[in-house]
Design a protein around this motif. Structure first.
Motif, PDB file in Angstrom:
ATOM      1  N   UNK A  10      44.399  40.091  43.669  1.00 33.04           N
ATOM      2  CA  UNK A  10      45.012  41.425  43.547  1.00 33.04           C
ATOM      3  C   UNK A  10      44.134  42.496  44.178  1.00 33.04           C
ATOM      4  N   UNK A  11      42.829  42.379  44.024  1.00 34.90           N
ATOM      5  CA  UNK A  11      41.930  43.369  44.616  1.00 34.90           C
ATOM      6  C   UNK A  11      41.968  43.323  46.141  1.00 34.90           C
ATOM      7  N   UNK A  12      41.978  42.138  46.710  1.00 32.06           N
ATOM      8  CA  UNK A  12      42.088  42.018  48.172  1.00 32.06           C
ATOM      9  C   UNK A  12      43.412  42.578  48.661  1.00 32.06           C
ATOM     10  N   UNK A  13      44.495  42.291  47.936  1.00 35.41           N
ATOM     11  CA  UNK A  13      45.808  42.811  48.324  1.00 35.41           C
ATOM     12  C   UNK A  13      45.792  44.339  48.297  1.00 35.41           C
ATOM     13  N   UNK A  56      45.743  36.281  56.429  1.00 37.66           N
ATOM     14  CA  UNK A  56      46.479  37.544  56.380  1.00 37.66           C
ATOM     15  C   UNK A  56      45.650  38.649  55.724  1.00 37.66           C
ATOM     16  N   UNK A  57      44.808  38.271  54.765  1.00 43.42           N
ATOM     17  CA  UNK A  57      43.940  39.246  54.093  1.00 43.42           C
ATOM     18  C   UNK A  57      42.617  39.448  54.825  1.00 43.42           C
ATOM     19  N   UNK A  58      42.399  38.666  55.885  1.00 48.28           N
ATOM     20  CA  UNK A  58      41.173  38.735  56.688  1.00 48.28           C
ATOM     21  C   UNK A  58      39.926  38.461  55.847  1.00 48.28           C
ATOM     22  N   UNK A  59      40.006  37.387  55.053  1.00 49.79           N
ATOM     23  CA  UNK A  59      38.869  36.941  54.249  1.00 49.79           C
ATOM     24  C   UNK A  59      38.713  35.430  54.431  1.00 49.79           C
ATOM     25  N   UNK A  60      37.520  34.901  54.222  1.00 49.38           N
ATOM     26  CA  UNK A  60      37.365  33.442  54.271  1.00 49.38           C
ATOM     27  C   UNK A  60      38.175  32.801  53.146  1.00 49.38           C
ATOM     28  N   UNK A  61      38.775  31.674  53.420  1.00 51.33           N
ATOM     29  CA  UNK A  61      39.581  30.993  52.406  1.00 51.33           C
ATOM     30  C   UNK A  61      38.744  30.700  51.161  1.00 51.33           C
ATOM     31  N   UNK A  62      37.442  30.457  51.346  1.00 50.01           N
ATOM     32  CA  UNK A  62      36.552  30.161  50.218  1.00 50.01           C
ATOM     33  C   UNK A  62      36.348  31.369  49.296  1.00 50.01           C
ATOM     34  N   UNK A  63      36.712  32.559  49.761  1.00 50.53           N
ATOM     35  CA  UNK A  63      36.599  33.750  48.920  1.00 50.53           C
ATOM     36  C   UNK A  63      37.685  33.779  47.851  1.00 50.53           C
TER      37      UNK A  63
END
Length: 84
Positions: A10-13, A56-63
């Motif tokens: 939710x925070x990344x979104x 889509x969120x431009x973060x590593x999947x491991x995050x």
């Protein structure tokens, strides 16, 4: 893959300024999948879907996700032709 934290998702979104619907479109997933993951109603998804969400969120999947590891030990002797 298992979602590490619905709160983090939710925070990344929110950081990206996306709605669940927009993230769904950008990641080629349904709005309902995004909503279920973000609320914790669903805790896992396929590796492909997880990668698309992270991209889509431009973060590593491991995050956001960790691989699901089975804790079931299978007896493979019979399958290999070894008598039990």
């Amino acid at each position: 893959m298992r979602l590490i934290s619905p709160v983090a998702l939710r925070q990344y979104i929110a950081f990206r300024g996306f709605s669940y619907s927009e993230l769904g479109v950008r990641s080629d997933n349904s709005k309902s999948l995004i909503g279920h993951l973000a609320t914790g109603e669903r805790t896992a998804t396929s590796p492909d879907r997880a990668r698309r969400i992270a991209k889509a969120l431009d973060v590593p999947v491991e995050a956001l996700f960790v691989p699901e590891v089975s804790t079931v030990k299978r007896d493979t002797r019979h399958r290999a032709g070894v008598p039990a």
